[in-house]
Design an enzyme around this catalytic site. Structure first.
Site, PDB file in Angstrom:
ATOM      1  N   ASP A  32       0.871  -1.183   0.000  1.00  0.00           N
ATOM      2  CA  ASP A  32       0.000   0.000   0.000  1.00  0.00           C
ATOM      3  C   ASP A  32       0.911   1.237   0.000  1.00  0.00           C
ATOM      4  OD1 ASP A  32      -3.285   0.261   1.098  1.00  0.00           O
ATOM      5  OD2 ASP A  32      -2.042   2.051   0.837  1.00  0.00           O
ATOM      6  N   LEU A  34      -0.137   4.107   1.097  1.00  0.00           N
ATOM      7  CA  LEU A  34      -0.685   4.920   2.208  1.00  0.00           C
ATOM      8  C   LEU A  34      -1.207   6.284   1.738  1.00  0.00           C
ATOM      9  CD1 LEU A  34       1.966   4.104   5.004  1.00  0.00           C
ATOM     10  CD2 LEU A  34      -0.219   2.960   4.554  1.00  0.00           C
ATOM     11  N   ASN A  36      -4.144   6.786   0.631  1.00  0.00           N
ATOM     12  CA  ASN A  36      -5.559   6.930   1.008  1.00  0.00           C
ATOM     13  C   ASN A  36      -5.889   5.936   2.118  1.00  0.00           C
ATOM     14  OD1 ASN A  36      -8.175   7.849   0.934  1.00  0.00           O
ATOM     15  ND2 ASN A  36      -8.808   6.492  -0.723  1.00  0.00           N
ATOM     16  N   PHE A  82      -6.368  -4.090  -5.504  1.00  0.00           N
ATOM     17  CA  PHE A  82      -7.284  -2.990  -5.161  1.00  0.00           C
ATOM     18  C   PHE A  82      -6.644  -1.629  -5.423  1.00  0.00           C
ATOM     19  CE2 PHE A  82     -10.588  -5.339  -3.117  1.00  0.00           C
ATOM     20  CZ  PHE A  82     -10.009  -6.396  -2.447  1.00  0.00           C
ATOM     21  N   ALA A  83      -5.302  -1.583  -5.372  1.00  0.00           N
ATOM     22  CA  ALA A  83      -4.614  -0.283  -5.363  1.00  0.00           C
ATOM     23  C   ALA A  83      -4.990   0.523  -6.604  1.00  0.00           C
ATOM     24  CB  ALA A  83      -3.101  -0.510  -5.321  1.00  0.00           C
ATOM     25  N   SER A 126     -15.719  -2.185 -11.416  1.00  0.00           N
ATOM     26  CA  SER A 126     -16.842  -1.415 -10.885  1.00  0.00           C
ATOM     27  C   SER A 126     -18.016  -1.433 -11.854  1.00  0.00           C
ATOM     28  CB  SER A 126     -16.377   0.028 -10.661  1.00  0.00           C
ATOM     29  OG  SER A 126     -17.483   0.880 -10.412  1.00  0.00           O
ATOM     30  N   TYR A 151     -12.032   7.943 -14.272  1.00  0.00           N
ATOM     31  CA  TYR A 151     -11.977   6.831 -13.304  1.00  0.00           C
ATOM     32  C   TYR A 151     -12.654   5.609 -13.919  1.00  0.00           C
ATOM     33  CZ  TYR A 151     -13.698   3.664  -9.825  1.00  0.00           C
ATOM     34  OH  TYR A 151     -14.029   2.512  -9.162  1.00  0.00           O
ATOM     35  N   LYS A 155     -11.206   1.654 -15.349  1.00  0.00           N
ATOM     36  CA  LYS A 155     -11.704   0.304 -15.031  1.00  0.00           C
ATOM     37  C   LYS A 155     -11.981  -0.468 -16.322  1.00  0.00           C
ATOM     38  CE  LYS A 155     -11.476   0.554 -10.614  1.00  0.00           C
ATOM     39  NZ  LYS A 155     -10.412  -0.206  -9.932  1.00  0.00           N
ATOM     40  N   PHE A 180     -20.882  -3.085  -7.078  1.00  0.00           N
ATOM     41  CA  PHE A 180     -21.883  -2.034  -7.103  1.00  0.00           C
ATOM     42  C   PHE A 180     -21.504  -1.048  -6.005  1.00  0.00           C
ATOM     43  CE2 PHE A 180     -24.801  -2.939 -10.574  1.00  0.00           C
ATOM     44  CZ  PHE A 180     -24.119  -4.016 -11.112  1.00  0.00           C
TER      45      PHE A 180
HETATM   46  C1  WQD Z   1     -24.762   7.199  -4.389  1.00  0.00           C
HETATM   47  C2  WQD Z   1     -26.051   7.999  -4.525  1.00  0.00           C
HETATM   48  C3  WQD Z   1     -25.737  10.235  -5.331  1.00  0.00           C
HETATM   49  C4  WQD Z   1     -23.547  11.739  -1.877  1.00  0.00           C
HETATM   50  C5  WQD Z   1     -19.473   5.899  -6.913  1.00  0.00           C
HETATM   51  C6  WQD Z   1     -18.566   5.473  -8.043  1.00  0.00           C
HETATM   52  C7  WQD Z   1     -18.442   3.973  -8.046  1.00  0.00           C
HETATM   53  C8  WQD Z   1     -17.974   3.528  -6.693  1.00  0.00           C
HETATM   54  C9  WQD Z   1     -18.974   3.969  -5.627  1.00  0.00           C
HETATM   55  C10 WQD Z   1     -15.584   3.404  -6.575  1.00  0.00           C
HETATM   56  C11 WQD Z   1     -26.082   8.833  -5.797  1.00  0.00           C
HETATM   57  C12 WQD Z   1     -26.288  10.240  -3.906  1.00  0.00           C
HETATM   58  C13 WQD Z   1     -24.229  10.909  -2.749  1.00  0.00           C
HETATM   59  C14 WQD Z   1     -24.231  12.829  -1.269  1.00  0.00           C
HETATM   60  C15 WQD Z   1     -26.226  12.199  -2.412  1.00  0.00           C
HETATM   61  N1  WQD Z   1     -16.708   4.082  -6.399  1.00  0.00           N
HETATM   62  N2  WQD Z   1     -25.551  11.145  -2.997  1.00  0.00           N
HETATM   63  N3  WQD Z   1     -25.556  13.008  -1.557  1.00  0.00           N
HETATM   64  O1  WQD Z   1     -21.901   7.664  -7.401  1.00  0.00           O
HETATM   65  O2  WQD Z   1     -23.240   5.507  -7.119  1.00  0.00           O
HETATM   66  O3  WQD Z   1     -20.761   5.404  -7.159  1.00  0.00           O
HETATM   67  O4  WQD Z   1     -19.016   5.408  -5.688  1.00  0.00           O
HETATM   68  O5  WQD Z   1     -15.442   2.290  -6.974  1.00  0.00           O
HETATM   69  O6  WQD Z   1     -17.504   3.607  -9.024  1.00  0.00           O
HETATM   70  O7  WQD Z   1     -19.177   5.844  -9.264  1.00  0.00           O
HETATM   71  O8  WQD Z   1     -21.895   6.394  -5.195  1.00  0.00           O
HETATM   72  O9  WQD Z   1     -22.157   7.102  -2.861  1.00  0.00           O
HETATM   73  O10 WQD Z   1     -21.292   8.795  -4.543  1.00  0.00           O
HETATM   74  O11 WQD Z   1     -23.687   8.102  -4.601  1.00  0.00           O
HETATM   75  O12 WQD Z   1     -27.428  12.404  -2.665  1.00  0.00           O
HETATM   76  O13 WQD Z   1     -23.654  13.626  -0.459  1.00  0.00           O
HETATM   77  O14 WQD Z   1     -26.130   8.922  -3.434  1.00  0.00           O
HETATM   78  O15 WQD Z   1     -26.393  11.230  -6.108  1.00  0.00           O
HETATM   79  O16 WQD Z   1     -27.408   8.848  -6.270  1.00  0.00           O
HETATM   80  P1  WQD Z   1     -22.032   6.310  -6.795  1.00  0.00           P
HETATM   81  P2  WQD Z   1     -22.186   7.642  -4.236  1.00  0.00           P
END
Ligand code: WQD
Length: 339
Positions: A32, A34, A36, A82-83, A126, A151, A155, A180
């Site tokens: 890692d 470090l 994040n 994962f990195a 993802s 990003y 992937k 997901f």
């Molecule tokens: C989820 C829902 C927002 C914050 C992302 C990446 C995905 C993975 C997971 C890395 C959405 C809503 C969010 C807030 C909100 N990352 N929201 N207020 O965008 O589905 O996925 O993170 O691997 O690749 O794309 O996740 O948690 O950001 O958002 O209303 O303060 O919550 O609009 O609908 P997302 P998220």
């Protein structure tokens, strides 16, 4: 027992996966940088399993150091990778940093795996590769769409690089796991999510608002074509997700894979809206959450949730923990971190 390298193993999903690998008796070594995460996560892992994993601080962008590492550890049988940088918004502002860190490092690792007698490779991918899928739930053969962010593109490109490499390296086999939305924390509260700065993701923002670190949760839009107008996602408990990694790795180590390169969706198969996640949090915590509806966030898809049949039938894996379990574990973790 086989020696497994976990890159990014001190991160959120990585640390939970190290715990499940050790629970299955694997010898784990973590790399890692470090950037994040923190070395204290090693203590959290040891507190759960009683075994402190080997750890080397290493920036995978430093090719010569990657070569030295694999020369020293040529008994590695599998790698769970994962990195990577993973903030969607940041990747739009810093595309080259994302391509270097997420793609360059993947190439360096694969070049080293080519030299090993055999290698099983698990890639952290993802559901973002699907963009806004045309059909729900989303299956693994749903079309991969033009990524909405650098990003997401890393992937997609990463999966293609691995697939091309598996085709010509007889000793390499790989599985890409398309996550997901991972949420929650280990129920021991020894490890969990440690977002640096203002959380981009929904669940850590909810728990930080509830603990008083953030003023109010902004819900990004309630005018979507969904039951309550807010976006729908498939929120999967990080421990269920971690267990799937061990099962996928075992599939490769035991030569049970049906092809040299496979992909699996990892989700619950159930969609939950933003407001349903808020309601779940309020139910399990007994606290009222302060939130307001604001404008939509650029780049958000309306709805995404997994068709989990392939992982259920081929991996013999399915989620066991509920949204409430995940929200309670996230809340318990937040309270511990801020205690
Ligand atoms: C989820 C829902 C927002 C914050 C992302 C990446 C995905 C993975 C997971 C890395 C959405 C809503 C969010 C807030 C909100 N990352 N929201 N207020 O965008 O589905 O996925 O993170 O691997 O690749 O794309 O996740 O948690 O950001 O958002 O209303 O303060 O919550 O609009 O609908 P997302 P998220």
């Amino acid at each position: 027992m086989d020696k497994i390298l976990v890159t990014g193993g001190l991160g959120f999903i990585g640390s939970h996966t190290v715990v499940e690998l050790q629970n299955e008796g694997y010898e784990v070594i973590i790399i890692d940088d470090l950037s994040n995460s923190s070395e204290q996560v090693l203590d959290g892992i040891e507190a759960i399993t009683g075994v402190k994993p080997a750890f080397e601080k290493l920036d995978l962008k430093e090719k010569d150091k990657v070569e030295l590492f694999f020369a020293k550890h040529n008994d590695i049988k599998g790698v769970i990778h994962f990195a990577a940088s993973k903030a969607v918004g940041e990747s739009v502002k810093e595309p080259l940093m994302y391509y270097e860190n997420n793609i360059g490092t993947l190439v360096y690792i694969l070049k080293e795996l080519k030299k090993l007698p055999s290698a099983s490779f698990i890639f952290s991918s993802s559901c973002t590769v699907y963009g806004q899928a045309d059909e729900l739930p989303i299956t693994e053969d749903a079309p991969v769409k033009k990524a909405e962010s650098p990003y997401g593109n890393t992937k997609q490109i990463g999966e293609e690089i691995i697939q091309d490499t598996c085709k010509i390296v007889p000793t390499l086999k790989a599985i890409a796991l398309r996550y997901f939305n991972p949420i929650g924390a280990h129920d021991s509260v020894h490890i969990g999510e440690l977002p640096i700065g203002v959380p981009q993701n929904l669940v850590p923002f909810i728990t930080q608002t509830a603990i008083g670190l953030r003023e109010q949760l902004s819900v990004f839009g309630d005018d979507y074509p969904t039951p309550d107008g807010t976006c729908v996602r498939d929120y999967i408990h990080v421990v269920d997700l971690a267990k799937a990694h061990v099962i996928a790795l075992k599939r490769l180590l035991e030569n049970k894979n049906k092809a040299k390169y496979e992909t699996f969706n990892l989700g619950t198969g159930k969609g939950s809206s933003v407001l349903e996640v808020v309601e779940s949090f309020e139910r399990v915590s007994g606290k009222k959450l302060n939130y307001k509806i604001v404008d939509r966030r650029e780049g958000d898809v309306i709805a995404a949730y997994a068709d989990t049949n392939l992982a259920n039938n081929e991996l013999g894996w399915k989620t066991e923990l509920s949204l409430d379990d995940a929200m309670l574990s996230a809340w318990n973790w937040e309270q511990k971190v801020r205690a």
